[in-house]
Design a protein around this motif. Structure first.
Motif, PDB file in Angstrom:
ATOM      1  N   LEU A 103     -11.055  35.608  22.008  1.00  0.00           N
ATOM      2  CA  LEU A 103     -11.503  34.160  22.996  1.00  0.00           C
ATOM      3  C   LEU A 103     -12.270  34.804  23.959  1.00  0.00           C
ATOM      4  N   THR A 104     -13.502  34.499  24.209  1.00  0.00           N
ATOM      5  CA  THR A 104     -14.271  34.729  25.186  1.00  0.00           C
ATOM      6  C   THR A 104     -14.909  33.802  25.730  1.00  0.00           C
ATOM      7  N   GLY A 105     -14.651  33.406  27.093  1.00  0.00           N
ATOM      8  CA  GLY A 105     -15.184  32.097  27.712  1.00  0.00           C
ATOM      9  C   GLY A 105     -14.792  30.955  27.036  1.00  0.00           C
ATOM     10  N   ASN A 106     -15.601  29.936  26.569  1.00  0.00           N
ATOM     11  CA  ASN A 106     -15.209  28.769  26.169  1.00  0.00           C
ATOM     12  C   ASN A 106     -15.346  28.830  24.454  1.00  0.00           C
ATOM     13  N   ASN A 107     -15.450  30.030  23.942  1.00  0.00           N
ATOM     14  CA  ASN A 107     -15.544  30.179  22.568  1.00  0.00           C
ATOM     15  C   ASN A 107     -14.440  31.220  21.747  1.00  0.00           C
ATOM     16  N   ARG A 108     -14.389  30.792  20.505  1.00  0.00           N
ATOM     17  CA  ARG A 108     -13.243  31.733  19.761  1.00  0.00           C
ATOM     18  C   ARG A 108     -14.285  32.581  18.987  1.00  0.00           C
ATOM     19  N   GLY A 109     -14.119  33.782  18.726  1.00  0.00           N
ATOM     20  CA  GLY A 109     -14.657  34.535  17.811  1.00  0.00           C
ATOM     21  C   GLY A 109     -14.524  34.571  16.306  1.00  0.00           C
ATOM     22  N   PRO A 110     -15.108  35.160  15.350  1.00  0.00           N
ATOM     23  CA  PRO A 110     -15.060  35.007  14.153  1.00  0.00           C
ATOM     24  C   PRO A 110     -13.467  35.489  13.707  1.00  0.00           C
TER      25      PRO A 110
END
Length: 352
Positions: free
Chosen positions: A164-171
């Motif tokens: 989880l980075t900022g407002n997004n989930r990674g792959p």
């Protein structure tokens, strides 16, 4: 914490239940793999009904008086291993806090820690929401596990991590993230959804179930095989581990410093346990709703999370699991649990 771009993570067909469960307790107990043992080999993060203890048989819904889950008729228990940070310099351990998983469309649900639970209805969808087989829910006494702490390579389908980075989930990845995650580590565990229709448990706690999904995530599943002909809801857990406060202690370029509570330095060992405990036919009523859209399915009463958060169990082990620890709780006995762990299984439970 809020996650944008949520549409990217919504299942292809949104059919089933999705609800938060606050943390019930962190304790070294495992009534599925080590029934009757107090303590068990490693610490677990547990949510659900307050009937939870070291030995659970029969209909646990009749013994629970409250639940940390939003669905007020769900006295099941759901648990996973616990994530710890291992200090790269002195080797000490610190338990990683849990954040409530936010709703897909953002906003707070009022949960305290815990995890999000799914009961997904779809199997082979041919035409819109047309199901290939009816969904039959679990019976009192049913339990199962998914994954294994001994896994040393690519794990069971559907056991994945996201950074989880900022407002997004990674792959989605099968192993721990290889770099610090500013928003924490998101872990998902999908259980199989085909049952043999006879055994409420099995020696390895997995053979009575069968997984027909070959890809990851929330995907439509092929029909169940003749050996496991009964289509059950697919149970899934989502947990957000708040690793952000430890990122400054992760030296640049150093290996991942997070471990599971069984000293699992590889993420491949992620696993989860499930103990069915819905009241009466509440879950079956929900699964019979063809237009269920990750809500109460029009048949289950939701309780306020402020009420759910009041549900507790006593400390049955009496050991410290937080703060900086010189070793993991139970670390001297972990080998006896996971090799070979199935020898500790209870007798088979069968339907009458």
């Amino acid at each position: 914490m809020k996650f944008l771009s949520a549409v990217a993570f919504i299942a292809p067909v949104q059919a089933g239940l999705r609800f938060p469960c606050s943390t019930l307790t962190f304790q070294r107990l495992d009534p599925v793999v080590e029934p009757g043992s107090n303590p068990s080999a490693h610490v677990h993060h547990i949510v659900g009904g307050n009937a939870f203890n070291s030995s659970m048989t029969g209909d646990v819904s009749t013994r629970a008086t409250c639940t940390t889950c939003q669905m007020s008729e769900d006295f099941s228990n759901y648990w996973t291993a616990v994530l710890y940070f291992k200090h790269p310099t002195n080797g000490s351990y610190h338990r990683v806090p849990v954040l409530p998983v936010q709703p897909l469309l953002g906003g707070s649900n009022g949960a305290e820690g815990g995890l999000t639970v799914y009961y997904t209805q779809f199997d082979l969808i041919k035409d819109n929401l047309k199901q290939n087989a009816p969904i039959k829910t679990f019976q009192p006494g049913f339990r199962m596990t998914v994954g294994s702490p001994t896994a040393s390579s690519r794990p069971h389908t559907g056991l994945r991590y996201q950074c989880l980075t900022g407002n997004n989930r990674g792959p989605e990845t099968p192993d721990f993230p290889t770099k610090p995650c500013s928003g924490g580590i998101f872990a998902t565990q999908h259980f199989p959804a085909c049952w043999d229709g006879k055994n409420l448990d099995s020696p390895d706690h997995q053979s009575h179930m069968y997984n027909t999904i070959q890809s990851d995530g929330f995907t439509n599943a092929p029909a169940c095989p003749s050996s496991h002909p009964v289509r059950t809801p697919q149970v899934t857990y989502e947990t957000t581990w708040d690793t952000s406060k430890f990122n400054s202690m992760w030296p640049s370029g150093a290996p991942n410093p997070f471990v599971w509570s069984f000293e699992g330095t590889s993420g491949f060992g992620t696993h989860a346990d499930y103990m069915f405990g819905w009241k009466g036919d509440a879950l079956q009523r929900a699964m019979d709703k063809s237009e269920c859209r990750y809500d109460g399915c029009g048949s289950i009463t939701k309780q306020a999370m402020a009420t759910a958060n009041k549900c507790t169990v006593k400390d049955m082990v009496g050991e410290e699991t937080v703060g900086w620890l010189s070793k993991l709780p139970g670390s001297e006995g972990n080998v006896a649990w996971y090799y070979p762990y199935w020898k500790l299984a209870p007798p088979l439970y069968k339907l009458n």
